[in-house]
Design a protein around this motif. Structure first.
Motif, PDB file in Angstrom:
ATOM      1  N   CYS A  97       0.889  -1.170   0.014  1.00 15.70           N
ATOM      2  CA  CYS A  97      -0.117  -0.020   0.117  1.00 15.70           C
ATOM      3  C   CYS A  97       0.980   1.209   0.131  1.00 15.70           C
ATOM      4  O   CYS A  97       0.704   2.178  -0.786  1.00 15.70           O
ATOM      5  N   VAL A  98       1.908   1.292   0.848  1.00 19.73           N
ATOM      6  CA  VAL A  98       2.762   2.359   0.846  1.00 19.73           C
ATOM      7  C   VAL A  98       3.555   2.575  -0.470  1.00 19.73           C
ATOM      8  O   VAL A  98       3.553   3.707  -0.992  1.00 19.73           O
ATOM      9  N   ALA A  99       3.910   1.510  -0.840  1.00 20.65           N
ATOM     10  CA  ALA A  99       4.862   1.688  -2.296  1.00 20.65           C
ATOM     11  C   ALA A  99       3.931   2.055  -3.041  1.00 20.65           C
ATOM     12  O   ALA A  99       4.098   3.024  -4.293  1.00 20.65           O
ATOM     13  N   CYS A 100       2.504   1.578  -3.088  1.00 22.31           N
ATOM     14  CA  CYS A 100       1.684   1.869  -4.288  1.00 22.31           C
ATOM     15  C   CYS A 100       1.297   3.375  -4.076  1.00 22.31           C
ATOM     16  O   CYS A 100       1.055   4.135  -5.090  1.00 22.31           O
ATOM     17  N   ALA A 101       0.863   4.045  -3.035  1.00 24.02           N
ATOM     18  CA  ALA A 101       0.550   5.041  -2.745  1.00 24.02           C
ATOM     19  C   ALA A 101       1.589   6.177  -3.276  1.00 24.02           C
ATOM     20  O   ALA A 101       1.466   7.142  -4.188  1.00 24.02           O
ATOM     21  N   GLN A 102       3.047   5.809  -3.059  1.00 22.36           N
ATOM     22  CA  GLN A 102       4.053   6.563  -3.350  1.00 22.36           C
ATOM     23  C   GLN A 102       4.103   6.840  -4.998  1.00 22.36           C
ATOM     24  O   GLN A 102       4.111   7.675  -5.577  1.00 22.36           O
ATOM     25  N   GLU A 103       4.015   5.634  -5.594  1.00 17.33           N
ATOM     26  CA  GLU A 103       3.889   5.727  -7.211  1.00 17.33           C
ATOM     27  C   GLU A 103       2.641   6.311  -7.659  1.00 17.33           C
ATOM     28  O   GLU A 103       2.787   7.200  -8.505  1.00 17.33           O
ATOM     29  N   CYS A 104       1.521   6.251  -7.081  1.00 15.37           N
ATOM     30  CA  CYS A 104       0.319   7.200  -7.652  1.00 15.37           C
ATOM     31  C   CYS A 104       0.657   8.605  -7.083  1.00 15.37           C
ATOM     32  O   CYS A 104       0.178   9.329  -8.164  1.00 15.37           O
ATOM     33  N   GLU A 105       1.337   8.814  -6.065  1.00 11.67           N
ATOM     34  CA  GLU A 105       1.355  10.450  -5.790  1.00 11.67           C
ATOM     35  C   GLU A 105       2.351  10.834  -6.717  1.00 11.67           C
ATOM     36  O   GLU A 105       2.073  11.904  -7.433  1.00 11.67           O
ATOM     37  N   HIS A 106       3.567  10.142  -7.319  1.00 11.17           N
ATOM     38  CA  HIS A 106       4.432  10.586  -8.288  1.00 11.17           C
ATOM     39  C   HIS A 106       3.816  10.638  -9.748  1.00 11.17           C
ATOM     40  O   HIS A 106       3.796  11.602 -10.406  1.00 11.17           O
ATOM     41  N   CYS A 107       2.971   9.617 -10.048  1.00 10.57           N
ATOM     42  CA  CYS A 107       2.296   9.620 -11.418  1.00 10.57           C
ATOM     43  C   CYS A 107       1.445  10.773 -11.598  1.00 10.57           C
ATOM     44  O   CYS A 107       1.298  11.541 -12.553  1.00 10.57           O
ATOM     45  N   GLY A 108       0.404  10.907 -10.583  1.00  8.31           N
ATOM     46  CA  GLY A 108      -0.690  11.829 -10.506  1.00  8.31           C
ATOM     47  C   GLY A 108       0.303  13.196 -10.550  1.00  8.31           C
ATOM     48  O   GLY A 108      -0.344  14.062 -11.464  1.00  8.31           O
ATOM     49  N   ASP A 109       1.224  13.419 -10.071  1.00 11.87           N
ATOM     50  CA  ASP A 109       1.806  14.765 -10.101  1.00 11.87           C
ATOM     51  C   ASP A 109       2.496  14.904 -11.430  1.00 11.87           C
ATOM     52  O   ASP A 109       2.526  16.152 -11.914  1.00 11.87           O
ATOM     53  N   GLU A 166      -8.004  12.046 -16.327  1.00 13.11           N
ATOM     54  CA  GLU A 166      -8.433  10.740 -15.561  1.00 13.11           C
ATOM     55  C   GLU A 166      -7.652  10.002 -14.838  1.00 13.11           C
ATOM     56  O   GLU A 166      -7.573   9.476 -13.853  1.00 13.11           O
ATOM     57  N   CYS A 167      -6.326  10.160 -15.478  1.00 14.52           N
ATOM     58  CA  CYS A 167      -5.080   9.564 -14.780  1.00 14.52           C
ATOM     59  C   CYS A 167      -4.887  10.086 -13.334  1.00 14.52           C
ATOM     60  O   CYS A 167      -4.627   9.397 -12.533  1.00 14.52           O
ATOM     61  N   VAL A 168      -4.744  11.371 -13.399  1.00 10.98           N
ATOM     62  CA  VAL A 168      -4.627  12.313 -12.206  1.00 10.98           C
ATOM     63  C   VAL A 168      -5.602  12.133 -11.191  1.00 10.98           C
ATOM     64  O   VAL A 168      -5.354  11.537 -10.121  1.00 10.98           O
ATOM     65  N   ARG A 169      -6.926  11.940 -11.578  1.00 10.13           N
ATOM     66  CA  ARG A 169      -7.942  11.610 -10.724  1.00 10.13           C
ATOM     67  C   ARG A 169      -7.745  10.173 -10.268  1.00 10.13           C
ATOM     68  O   ARG A 169      -8.076   9.864  -8.863  1.00 10.13           O
ATOM     69  N   THR A 170      -7.660   9.257 -10.950  1.00 10.94           N
ATOM     70  CA  THR A 170      -7.595   7.739 -10.530  1.00 10.94           C
ATOM     71  C   THR A 170      -6.360   7.602  -9.588  1.00 10.94           C
ATOM     72  O   THR A 170      -6.393   6.844  -8.598  1.00 10.94           O
ATOM     73  N   CYS A 171      -5.055   8.123  -9.740  1.00  9.77           N
ATOM     74  CA  CYS A 171      -3.883   8.088  -9.050  1.00  9.77           C
ATOM     75  C   CYS A 171      -4.262   8.886  -7.642  1.00  9.77           C
ATOM     76  O   CYS A 171      -3.782   8.279  -6.404  1.00  9.77           O
ATOM     77  N   ARG A 172      -4.908   9.885  -7.708  1.00  4.69           N
ATOM     78  CA  ARG A 172      -5.178  10.534  -6.480  1.00  4.69           C
ATOM     79  C   ARG A 172      -5.867   9.840  -5.289  1.00  4.69           C
ATOM     80  O   ARG A 172      -5.810   9.698  -4.179  1.00  4.69           O
ATOM     81  N   ASP A 173      -7.249   9.195  -6.003  1.00  6.03           N
ATOM     82  CA  ASP A 173      -7.964   8.219  -5.513  1.00  6.03           C
ATOM     83  C   ASP A 173      -7.341   7.119  -4.813  1.00  6.03           C
ATOM     84  O   ASP A 173      -7.495   6.754  -3.571  1.00  6.03           O
ATOM     85  N   CYS A 174      -6.540   6.434  -5.537  1.00  2.00           N
ATOM     86  CA  CYS A 174      -5.840   5.267  -5.136  1.00  2.00           C
ATOM     87  C   CYS A 174      -4.708   5.685  -4.185  1.00  2.00           C
ATOM     88  O   CYS A 174      -4.740   4.852  -3.056  1.00  2.00           O
ATOM     89  N   ALA A 175      -4.079   6.761  -4.449  1.00  2.00           N
ATOM     90  CA  ALA A 175      -3.027   7.222  -3.262  1.00  2.00           C
ATOM     91  C   ALA A 175      -3.725   7.219  -1.746  1.00  2.00           C
ATOM     92  O   ALA A 175      -3.266   6.904  -0.746  1.00  2.00           O
TER      93      ALA A 175
END
Length: 106
Positions: free
Chosen positions: A13-25, A35-44
């Motif tokens: 979960c922590v690794a995923c949150a970090q990747e999602c934060e980076h990707c969304g940013d 849509e990528c930003v939205r899904t990344c933020r929700d997931c993170a």
């Protein structure tokens, strides 16, 4: 101790949150990637929250892990549509996290 029982899922979960934060940013400046930003933020957000619930042994951890797995599946599907390295890393982290969350939710 809860944090030891759920260690592999918390780590995912922590690794995923970090990747999602980076990707969304990384995608935030491109209107085509909204849509990528939205899904990344929700997931993170769900991944960060889920790791906290598991760390403290909350009775709601399994239910939250079910929601987190769903968010990870959605994010992986969205990020898989894109060629950027950060999107590919995010999708991979999301798939791993979804798998770990399903184990906790079972």
């Amino acid at each position: 101790m809860a944090h030891e029982q759920y260690k592999s899922c918390i780590d995912a979960c922590v690794a995923c949150a970090q990747e999602c934060e980076h990707c969304g940013d990384a995608c935030i400046g491109d209107a085509k990637m909204a849509e990528c930003v939205r899904t990344c933020r929700d997931c993170a957000e769900l991944c960060w929250t889920c790791s906290g619930f598991m760390s403290r042994g909350s009775e709601l951890a399994a239910a939250l892990c079910r929601a987190c797995a769903d968010a990870c599946d959605r994010c992986a599907a969205e990020c898989s549509k894109h060629q950027a390295d950060h999107c590919r890393r995010c999708a991979e982290a999301c798939r791993r996290c979804a798998e770990e969350c399903r184990k906790v939710a079972a």
